[in-house]
Design a protein around this motif. Structure first.
Motif, PDB file in Angstrom:
ATOM      1  N   LEU A 173       0.850  -1.188   0.000  1.00 21.37           N
ATOM      2  CA  LEU A 173       0.000   0.000   0.000  1.00 21.37           C
ATOM      3  C   LEU A 173       0.885   1.237   0.000  1.00 21.37           C
ATOM      4  CD1 LEU A 173      -2.983   1.029   0.319  1.00 21.37           C
ATOM      5  CD2 LEU A 173      -2.525   1.108   2.792  1.00 21.37           C
ATOM      6  N   ARG A 174       0.715   2.092  -0.998  1.00 24.34           N
ATOM      7  CA  ARG A 174       1.479   3.331  -1.061  1.00 24.34           C
ATOM      8  C   ARG A 174       0.763   4.411  -0.269  1.00 24.34           C
ATOM      9  NH1 ARG A 174       3.038   7.141  -6.215  1.00 24.34           N
ATOM     10  NH2 ARG A 174       5.148   7.706  -5.531  1.00 24.34           N
ATOM     11  N   VAL A 175       1.497   5.131   0.556  1.00 19.66           N
ATOM     12  CA  VAL A 175       0.928   6.156   1.434  1.00 19.66           C
ATOM     13  C   VAL A 175       1.086   7.526   0.781  1.00 19.66           C
ATOM     14  CG1 VAL A 175       1.040   7.242   3.703  1.00 19.66           C
ATOM     15  CG2 VAL A 175       1.427   4.774   3.464  1.00 19.66           C
ATOM     16  N   THR A 176      -0.014   8.264   0.694  1.00 27.63           N
ATOM     17  CA  THR A 176       0.018   9.592   0.090  1.00 27.63           C
ATOM     18  C   THR A 176      -0.676  10.614   0.982  1.00 27.63           C
ATOM     19  OG1 THR A 176      -2.048   9.202  -1.124  1.00 27.63           O
ATOM     20  CG2 THR A 176       0.029   8.665  -2.259  1.00 27.63           C
ATOM     21  N   LEU A 177      -0.164  11.819   0.918  1.00 24.90           N
ATOM     22  CA  LEU A 177      -0.770  12.955   1.612  1.00 24.90           C
ATOM     23  C   LEU A 177      -0.993  14.037   0.574  1.00 24.90           C
ATOM     24  CD1 LEU A 177      -1.624  14.524   4.131  1.00 24.90           C
ATOM     25  CD2 LEU A 177       0.778  15.080   4.524  1.00 24.90           C
ATOM     26  N   ASN A 178      -2.266  14.405   0.371  1.00 23.42           N
ATOM     27  CA  ASN A 178      -2.628  15.370  -0.669  1.00 23.42           C
ATOM     28  C   ASN A 178      -2.113  14.926  -2.037  1.00 23.42           C
ATOM     29  OD1 ASN A 178      -3.755  17.009   1.359  1.00 23.42           O
ATOM     30  ND2 ASN A 178      -1.776  17.945   1.752  1.00 23.42           N
TER      31      ASN A 178
END
Length: 265
Positions: A173-178
């Motif tokens: 799972l790749r984690v992204t913020l905005n």
């Protein structure tokens, strides 16, 4: 050490203008945060407890009514059961001297602790008796568990999920913020169906959606860091434990003298 710190700090983009206005501007937010506004939660301190300031905390969990902690540093790594009220170590199991202990999680009465570079996971009973080892690929940073198995961080923007019995990889799972990736993800804990994660060398926790990898909130621990006033650049926030039965959330850091119970509402 200075070179390592500068490299890590270079990954943190200043977001003071992007975050909600507060009386005091927050510290730099995690890498990949971009320029869009992000929701920020400022936790309330419920209680303070003593913590071994010699403990280079890598993993922290509440399991079966007890606080457990994984402590790092080559030659000094161990897994321990700690008395919450006093910070006293009640039981301890040493990690082999050549290994650097990392994240810690539990699965159906068994504890599992990672090592940084060795790809070896140690299995323990609740009494910290050894039960053997398992292998995994890549670095071990943080570890957490839910009803389906384990999730591991390795300092990148990707979380890896593992079968709880074999540690075989089941998904990533790749984690992204905005919309942008967040790196340096460290200690993990699953709380109410979401992942809380420390970000190395920042005073922030991420709240990560387990399905999409999207960061749904930043939890700002800047006030705790300021309260401690530690001069060691490696004495960073790291350690999240969730007591689901009594709904208590605990946080601490590497070589912190205090463990905090905090509330997010």
């Amino acid at each position: 050490m200075l070179r390592l710190l500068l490299a890590a700090l270079a990954l943190c983009a200043p977001l003071v203008a992007a975050l909600p206005i507060r009386a005091q501007a927050p510290a730099a937010a995690p890498a990949g945060a971009g320029t869009a506004r992000a929701p920020v939660i400022v936790p309330r301190v419920v209680a303070r407890f003593p913590h071994d300031r010699a403990a280079f905390t890598e993993g922290l969990i509440w399991h079966d009514g007890h606080l457990y902690e994984s402590v790092g540093q080559t030659g000094r790594s161990d897994v321990r059961r700690v008395e919450l009220a006093t910070g006293r170590v009640l039981a301890r199991a040493a990690i082999p001297a050549t290994q650097f202990g990392e994240g810690l999680a539990a699965w159906k009465g068994t504890l599992v602790s990672l090592t940084w570079h060795d790809g070896i996971a140690h299995r323990w009973t609740g009494a910290l008796k050894p039960l053997g080892t398992l292998r995994y690929r890549g670095e071990g940073w943080g570890l957490a568990s839910d009803s389906r198995g384990f999730v591991r961080s390795d300092g990148s923007d990707t979380l890896t999920f593992h079968d709880p019995r074999t540690l075989a990889e089941t998904r990533r799972l790749r984690v992204t913020l905005n919309g942008r990736p967040v790196t340096q993800i460290n200690e993990l804990e699953v709380v109410d169906g979401a992942i809380l994660a420390n970000v190395w060398h920042t005073p922030y926790l991420l709240r990560i959606d387990l399905a999409s990898g999207r960061v749904t909130a930043l939890i700002d621990l800047s006030a705790l860091v300021a309260e401690l006033g530690l001069s060691d650049p490696e004495a960073v926030a790291n350690g999240i434990a969730w007591d689901a039965q009594r709904r208590r959330l605990f946080v601490t850091g590497k070589n912190w003298p205090t463990l905090y119970e905090i509330a997010l509402r």
